[in-house]
Design a protein around this motif. Structure first.
Motif, PDB file in Angstrom:
ATOM      1  N   ASP A  54      -9.340  -4.760 -13.381  1.00 48.96           N
ATOM      2  CA  ASP A  54     -10.420  -5.652 -13.793  1.00 48.96           C
ATOM      3  C   ASP A  54     -11.084  -6.212 -12.528  1.00 48.96           C
ATOM      4  N   LYS A  55     -12.343  -5.893 -12.325  1.00 47.46           N
ATOM      5  CA  LYS A  55     -13.032  -6.291 -11.097  1.00 47.46           C
ATOM      6  C   LYS A  55     -13.296  -7.795 -11.014  1.00 47.46           C
ATOM      7  N   ASN A  56     -13.137  -8.507 -12.133  1.00 48.98           N
ATOM      8  CA  ASN A  56     -13.337  -9.949 -12.112  1.00 48.98           C
ATOM      9  C   ASN A  56     -12.047 -10.713 -11.837  1.00 48.98           C
ATOM     10  N   SER A  57     -10.917 -10.009 -11.777  1.00 45.43           N
ATOM     11  CA  SER A  57      -9.645 -10.684 -11.510  1.00 45.43           C
ATOM     12  C   SER A  57      -9.524 -10.982 -10.021  1.00 45.43           C
ATOM     13  N   GLU A  58      -8.681 -11.949  -9.705  1.00 50.01           N
ATOM     14  CA  GLU A  58      -8.530 -12.315  -8.297  1.00 50.01           C
ATOM     15  C   GLU A  58      -7.774 -11.261  -7.507  1.00 50.01           C
ATOM     16  N   ILE A  88      -3.935   8.524  -1.680  1.00 50.39           N
ATOM     17  CA  ILE A  88      -5.018   7.539  -1.637  1.00 50.39           C
ATOM     18  C   ILE A  88      -6.099   7.829  -2.676  1.00 50.39           C
ATOM     19  N   ASP A  89      -6.336   9.107  -2.976  1.00 53.18           N
ATOM     20  CA  ASP A  89      -7.380   9.444  -3.946  1.00 53.18           C
ATOM     21  C   ASP A  89      -7.000   8.976  -5.352  1.00 53.18           C
ATOM     22  N   ARG A  90      -5.762   9.196  -5.748  1.00 53.51           N
ATOM     23  CA  ARG A  90      -5.310   8.744  -7.068  1.00 53.51           C
ATOM     24  C   ARG A  90      -5.297   7.224  -7.139  1.00 53.51           C
ATOM     25  N   THR A  91      -4.930   6.594  -6.027  1.00 56.69           N
ATOM     26  CA  THR A  91      -4.906   5.133  -5.990  1.00 56.69           C
ATOM     27  C   THR A  91      -6.316   4.576  -6.119  1.00 56.69           C
ATOM     28  N   GLU A  92      -7.266   5.215  -5.444  1.00 57.42           N
ATOM     29  CA  GLU A  92      -8.658   4.778  -5.563  1.00 57.42           C
ATOM     30  C   GLU A  92      -9.157   4.937  -7.000  1.00 57.42           C
ATOM     31  N   MET A  93      -8.820   6.061  -7.615  1.00 52.75           N
ATOM     32  CA  MET A  93      -9.225   6.290  -9.003  1.00 52.75           C
ATOM     33  C   MET A  93      -8.624   5.216  -9.915  1.00 52.75           C
ATOM     34  N   TYR A  94      -7.380   4.858  -9.661  1.00 55.60           N
ATOM     35  CA  TYR A  94      -6.740   3.784 -10.428  1.00 55.60           C
ATOM     36  C   TYR A  94      -7.526   2.477 -10.264  1.00 55.60           C
ATOM     37  N   LEU A 103      -6.730  -5.712  -3.700  1.00 58.05           N
ATOM     38  CA  LEU A 103      -6.586  -4.269  -3.824  1.00 58.05           C
ATOM     39  C   LEU A 103      -7.733  -3.542  -3.125  1.00 58.05           C
ATOM     40  N   ALA A 104      -8.948  -4.048  -3.273  1.00 62.19           N
ATOM     41  CA  ALA A 104     -10.100  -3.438  -2.591  1.00 62.19           C
ATOM     42  C   ALA A 104      -9.939  -3.549  -1.076  1.00 62.19           C
ATOM     43  N   ASN A 105      -9.417  -4.673  -0.617  1.00 58.02           N
ATOM     44  CA  ASN A 105      -9.186  -4.855   0.813  1.00 58.02           C
ATOM     45  C   ASN A 105      -8.150  -3.856   1.328  1.00 58.02           C
ATOM     46  N   GLU A 106      -7.099  -3.618   0.564  1.00 59.07           N
ATOM     47  CA  GLU A 106      -6.084  -2.627   0.959  1.00 59.07           C
ATOM     48  C   GLU A 106      -6.693  -1.232   1.075  1.00 59.07           C
ATOM     49  N   LEU A 107      -7.539  -0.876   0.115  1.00 54.67           N
ATOM     50  CA  LEU A 107      -8.181   0.435   0.174  1.00 54.67           C
ATOM     51  C   LEU A 107      -9.141   0.533   1.362  1.00 54.67           C
ATOM     52  N   ALA A 108      -9.887  -0.533   1.625  1.00 56.22           N
ATOM     53  CA  ALA A 108     -10.818  -0.525   2.762  1.00 56.22           C
ATOM     54  C   ALA A 108     -10.060  -0.339   4.071  1.00 56.22           C
ATOM     55  N   ILE A 109      -8.967  -1.052   4.225  1.00 51.31           N
ATOM     56  CA  ILE A 109      -8.172  -0.932   5.454  1.00 51.31           C
ATOM     57  C   ILE A 109      -7.588   0.471   5.583  1.00 51.31           C
ATOM     58  N   LEU A 128       2.018   3.498  -9.777  1.00 47.42           N
ATOM     59  CA  LEU A 128       0.836   2.893 -10.397  1.00 47.42           C
ATOM     60  C   LEU A 128       1.211   2.140 -11.670  1.00 47.42           C
ATOM     61  N   GLN A 129       2.210   2.636 -12.391  1.00 49.96           N
ATOM     62  CA  GLN A 129       2.701   1.895 -13.555  1.00 49.96           C
ATOM     63  C   GLN A 129       3.343   0.587 -13.116  1.00 49.96           C
ATOM     64  N   LYS A 130       4.047   0.617 -11.996  1.00 48.99           N
ATOM     65  CA  LYS A 130       4.642  -0.613 -11.464  1.00 48.99           C
ATOM     66  C   LYS A 130       3.554  -1.603 -11.047  1.00 48.99           C
ATOM     67  N   VAL A 131       2.466  -1.074 -10.486  1.00 48.06           N
ATOM     68  CA  VAL A 131       1.340  -1.940 -10.111  1.00 48.06           C
ATOM     69  C   VAL A 131       0.789  -2.624 -11.360  1.00 48.06           C
ATOM     70  N   SER A 132       0.562  -1.845 -12.417  1.00 54.96           N
ATOM     71  CA  SER A 132       0.040  -2.405 -13.668  1.00 54.96           C
ATOM     72  C   SER A 132       0.983  -3.456 -14.243  1.00 54.96           C
ATOM     73  N   ALA A 133       2.284  -3.158 -14.236  1.00 54.74           N
ATOM     74  CA  ALA A 133       3.267  -4.098 -14.779  1.00 54.74           C
ATOM     75  C   ALA A 133       3.296  -5.388 -13.965  1.00 54.74           C
ATOM     76  N   ALA A 134       3.206  -5.274 -12.648  1.00 56.94           N
ATOM     77  CA  ALA A 134       3.215  -6.465 -11.792  1.00 56.94           C
ATOM     78  C   ALA A 134       1.946  -7.295 -11.997  1.00 56.94           C
ATOM     79  N   ILE A 135       0.820  -6.636 -12.185  1.00 58.83           N
ATOM     80  CA  ILE A 135      -0.433  -7.366 -12.429  1.00 58.83           C
ATOM     81  C   ILE A 135      -0.336  -8.119 -13.747  1.00 58.83           C
ATOM     82  N   GLU A 136       0.168  -7.455 -14.792  1.00 56.37           N
ATOM     83  CA  GLU A 136       0.300  -8.098 -16.095  1.00 56.37           C
ATOM     84  C   GLU A 136       1.282  -9.262 -16.051  1.00 56.37           C
TER      85      GLU A 136
END
Length: 170
Positions: free
Chosen positions: A66-70, A54-60, A75-81, A27-35
């Protein structure tokens, strides 16, 4: 005996601690890649964290993205799938609704949302969604099949009811 019990408990809890550390690291790698603006890499890391926990990922997703970011759409699509593959249709529907808020006329999201509604037993809501899909894309196969079957079954049910009522009269 007590030492043996402690040994086995520590032996079995070690993989859980390692798993928790790896999820946090990912999750830290995810944050770093997003930044860093590396959206493809962030989605790849995110997908890996889903497979770990999956639960921790959903919480993240709910707390740190940021829900307004592209990238939030990806990420929401990955969780839905992921939830769809795990047969958790309620959560999959939740994330497809989240995607529909960002793109209300996206036929793919509408179709997935309608399919989740069918899986959840909400045929009336699915009917409304499939009708909206046909307004946007009249040649959509899934919507045409669902609506054709739905109206056919409703007509058969009414026909059977009419026959039953007619037999009662005679």
């Amino acid at each position: 005996m007590r030492a043996l019990t402690i040994f086995f408990l520590s032996l079995f809890s070690l993989p859980l601690m390692l798993n928790a550390q790896s999820v946090d690291e990912m999750l830290q790698k995810v944050s770093a890649a997003i930044e860093a603006g590396q959206h493809g890499q962030a989605v790849s890391y995110f997908r890996q964290t889903i497979s770990l926990n999956i639960d921790r990922t959903e919480m993240y997703y709910w707390t740190s993205v940021d829900k307004n970011s592209e990238i939030s759409v990806n990420l929401a699509n990955e969780l839905a799938i992921a939830y769809r593959k795990r047969w958790n249709y309620d959560k999959a529907y939740l994330f497809y609704k989240e995607l529909l808020q960002k793109a209300p006329n996206n036929v793919g999201y509408l179709e997935s949302c309608a399919e989740m509604q069918v899986c959840r037993g909400q045929e009336k809501d699915a009917l409304r969604l499939y009708e909206k899909i046909l307004q946007l894309d009249a040649d959509n196969l899934a919507a045409n099949i669902f609506l054709g079957n739905y109206y056919y079954l409703m007509a058969e049910r009414e026909k059977k009811q009419l026959e039953t009522d007619y037999k009662k009269i005679s």
